[in-house]
Scaffold this active site. Structure first.
Site, PDB file in Angstrom:
ATOM      1  N   THR A   1       0.678  -1.033   0.101  1.00  0.00           N
ATOM      2  CA  THR A   1       0.031   0.157   0.069  1.00  0.00           C
ATOM      3  C   THR A   1       0.779   1.267   0.155  1.00  0.00           C
ATOM      4  OG1 THR A   1      -1.608   1.377   1.178  1.00  0.00           O
ATOM      5  CG2 THR A   1      -0.245  -0.101   2.484  1.00  0.00           C
ATOM      6  N   ARG A   2       0.391   2.275  -0.513  1.00  0.00           N
ATOM      7  CA  ARG A   2       0.892   3.680  -0.541  1.00  0.00           C
ATOM      8  C   ARG A   2       0.008   4.748  -0.129  1.00  0.00           C
ATOM      9  NH1 ARG A   2      -1.306   4.327  -6.028  1.00  0.00           N
ATOM     10  NH2 ARG A   2      -1.547   6.580  -6.096  1.00  0.00           N
TER      11      ARG A   2
ATOM     12  N   HIS B   1      -8.197   2.102   5.375  1.00  0.00           N
ATOM     13  CA  HIS B   1      -9.553   2.422   6.027  1.00  0.00           C
ATOM     14  C   HIS B   1     -10.232   1.019   6.351  1.00  0.00           C
ATOM     15  CE1 HIS B   1      -8.719   6.615   5.588  1.00  0.00           C
ATOM     16  NE2 HIS B   1      -8.350   6.250   4.283  1.00  0.00           N
TER      17      HIS B   1
ATOM     18  N   HIS C   1      -9.957  -1.643   3.525  1.00  0.00           N
ATOM     19  CA  HIS C   1      -8.713  -2.353   3.528  1.00  0.00           C
ATOM     20  C   HIS C   1      -8.453  -3.277   4.694  1.00  0.00           C
ATOM     21  CE1 HIS C   1      -7.899   1.737   1.774  1.00  0.00           C
ATOM     22  NE2 HIS C   1      -7.520   0.965   0.733  1.00  0.00           N
TER      23      HIS C   1
ATOM     24  N   ARG D   1      -7.141  -3.952  -7.221  1.00  0.00           N
ATOM     25  CA  ARG D   1      -7.835  -3.411  -8.594  1.00  0.00           C
ATOM     26  C   ARG D   1      -6.839  -2.473  -8.862  1.00  0.00           C
ATOM     27  NH1 ARG D   1     -10.797   0.753 -10.215  1.00  0.00           N
ATOM     28  NH2 ARG D   1     -12.234   0.192 -11.818  1.00  0.00           N
TER      29      ARG D   1
END
Length: 578
Positions: free
Chosen positions: A199-200, A204, A207, A293
């Site tokens: 992740t970057r 929330h 996730h 995605r």
């Protein structure tokens, strides 16, 4: 000596390049007599993952043969799968000093020696070919292509490394694990099946739900492995993100998840980058990787077309899954189903079911405008952390950056805007005019293309510092080159607002207004490289505001800018007592 065993591609052997302690002092002594290259932020990320084994099986920056095959076929000369060119880019001036067989010291910006490189190749790459084959586009709207074309040096140097030490970090030390350290930690915890989450962005509830499902699906544990190197321009800074991840950890079942930081310089390369991420996570000891995605995609171009298909990355990683030796956990977009108070992958939503979601753009808008962020979307502690560093827009700093030909009216409008802002607000306002900056900040610079670029970027740096500290900067250089303006936009936008104002005044009108006689001297050949005469002015591609001084008065231009600042929330009417 560095570990160089490459018997099995990504089969578990780490290629760590730090030499034994007994050899390091000798390398330091030797480096005193060698030429040096000071590494850029991207190169610092790359060398850390080369030295610590995160980029195994690489033993250095790619030589030409490996580079060519990686670009064409996603493979090293040995045949091992490797999708991303890891290159040491340098200027032509540096390249001319190096030859195959030379050694060069690689240092951080403080001069600290990180490694000595044995040079194998020095060459000028075909950057358009690299962009087209690696990123699938030559459009500089793609951040990696923009970097390649406008930031990276024109030459590449390839060769093996002898590492002296890793780059130094003073932040989040307990969360910075090398691949060997992380593998040892998994073993200590008794974790055998580990799914990594790349992740970057802040995480929330969606996730959290996605990663919980992934850990359950593989019957194992979760590694939250965020990128804290270079990400997409405009992303939320990693300091804020890491504090958010820490707040989130308490919502996982005890013992399920851990957090570790990855010093990667992302390329936003979509499918190829997803394969790269899988290799890196295998090196870090993970058995599975979540591919979501548009994994590692940069989004859409200015016409609304995505650079990559939503599931292209999943398909490419699954194609090479057996060779990679790491499992793929594909996930689709997660949406909230309010009637069931739960999250579901979008392909599991039944026809007629009501769903809710908030995009990253919408989240940034709500933060900027101080709007509510609902609890179904995120956790209160995460939202509070985001609000600490991303206050409403009227509390942020911003830069108004004027650009236009000499004599277009930039300085006049900028001065008028400054006085109006001082009248309307109680905030500090700093004017960085091109001529004034040259006198004080850029004294000694000439008017070559390189010197003009340096001058504009210096202005951008000062403006970014003013913006970071929530002041108002007004810049009024000619800034003839789009690449420099885009560089400043990216830099300043990471700290606050950036508003580009194109003062669009025809050349003939600028010449008529020329009180200094500069255009006449340029026409006569007395001044060389003068913007608009024998050096081009590149008009902005997408400025926020255009002022046409042949049709609008100074006052009208200023009011147009102020209207924009009020409309976008950078100023509030209360500041004027209204």
């Amino acid at each position: 000596m560095p570990t160089t065993t490459l018997i099995e591609p990504h089969g578990g052997t780490l290629c760590e390049l730090i030499v034994p302690e007994a050899e390091r002092e000798a390398l330091r002594e030797k480096a005193l007599t060698l030429p040096s290259i000071t590494l850029t932020p991207r190169q610092l990320c790359d060398i850390e993952l080369l030295l610590n084994g995160g980029f195994s099986p690489l033993r250095g920056f790619l030589n030409r043969a490996d580079y060519d095959r990686v670009v064409e076929e996603m493979r090293l000369q040995s045949g091992i799968l490797w999708p991303m060119p890891i290159t040491l880019d340098v200027s032509e001036a540096v390249a001319r000093t190096l030859n195959p067989g030379d050694e060069v010291a690689l240092r951080d910006p403080t001069g600290l020696l990180l490694a000595v490189m044995h040079v194998e190749d020095v060459w000028k790459p075909d950057k358009e070919r690299e962009a087209r084959l690696v990123f699938g586009t030559t459009s500089t709207e793609h951040p990696a292509v923009a970097y390649l074309m406008h930031e990276a040096g024109d030459y590449y140097v390839g060769g093996t490394l002898k590492g002296v030490q890793l780059p130094v970090h003073y932040d989040f030390k307990e969360l910075r694990h090398t691949p060997a350290h992380l593998r040892a930690e998994f073993e200590r915890r008794g974790w055998e099946r580990i799914v990594a989450f790349q992740t970057r962005n802040p995480m929330h509830r969606a996730h959290k739900e996605l990663t919980d499902r992934a850990a359950e699906e593989v019957g194992g544990h979760l590694l939250i492995h965020p990128v804290v190197g270079m990400t997409k321009p405009g992303d939320i800074d990693y300091y804020t993100r890491v504090r958010c991840y820490r707040k989130l950890l308490k919502y996982y079942p005890e013992g399920r998840a851990m957090l570790s930081l990855l010093p990667l310089a992302m390329r936003m390369g979509g499918p190829r980058e997803a394969v790269w991420h899988a290799i890196i996570r295998k090196n870090y000891g993970c058995t599975h990787l979540i591919i979501g995605r548009d994994h590692a995609g940069p989004g859409k171009d200015s016409s609304g077309r995505p650079f990559y298909g939503p599931y292209d990355a999943q398909e490419l990683v699954q194609k090479y899954q057996d060779e990679l030796g790491i499992g793929v956990v594909p996930f689709k977009l997660m949406v909230y189903v309010p009637d069931q108070d739960t999250y579901k992958p979008i392909d599991e939503v039944k026809e007629g079911e009501r769903t809710l979601s908030i995009s990253g753009t919408e989240l940034r808008r709500r933060l900027a405008e101080g709007e509510e962020i609902p609890e179904w979307f995120s956790y209160p502690e995460v939202v509070a952390e985001l609000r600490r560093t991303h206050p409403p827009r009227h509390q942020q700093g911003f830069t108004v950056f004027f650009t236009g030909l000499s004599g277009s009216g930039k300085s006049t409008i900028a001065n008028a805007l400054m006085t109006r802002l001082l009248e309307l607000t109680g905030r500090p306002v700093t004017l960085l005019d091109g001529d004034v900056v040259r006198t004080h900040l850029s004294k000694g610079l000439g008017f070559s293309k390189e010197d003009r670029s340096i001058n504009v970027r210096r202005i951008g740096y000062v403006a970014s510092e003013i913006t970071k500290h929530r002041g108002i900067a007004i810049c009024a250089p000619i800034a003839p080159y789009e690449a420099d303006r885009q560089y400043n936009r990216q830099l300043i936008s990471s700290f606050g607002g950036y508003i580009e104002v194109f003062v669009d005044t025809p050349l003939e009108v600028c010449e008529q207004r020329d009180v200094k006689g500069l255009y006449a001297k340029a026409r006569a050949g007395l001044i060389k490289g003068f913007t608009g005469i024998d050096d081009p002015y590149e008009p902005p591609s997408n400025p926020e505001i255009v002022c046409r001084t042949t049709e609008e008065t100074v006052e009208q231009c200023v009011e147009k800018i102020l209207d924009y600042l009020y409309r976008e929330g950078y100023l509030k009417k209360e500041e004027n007592g209204a």
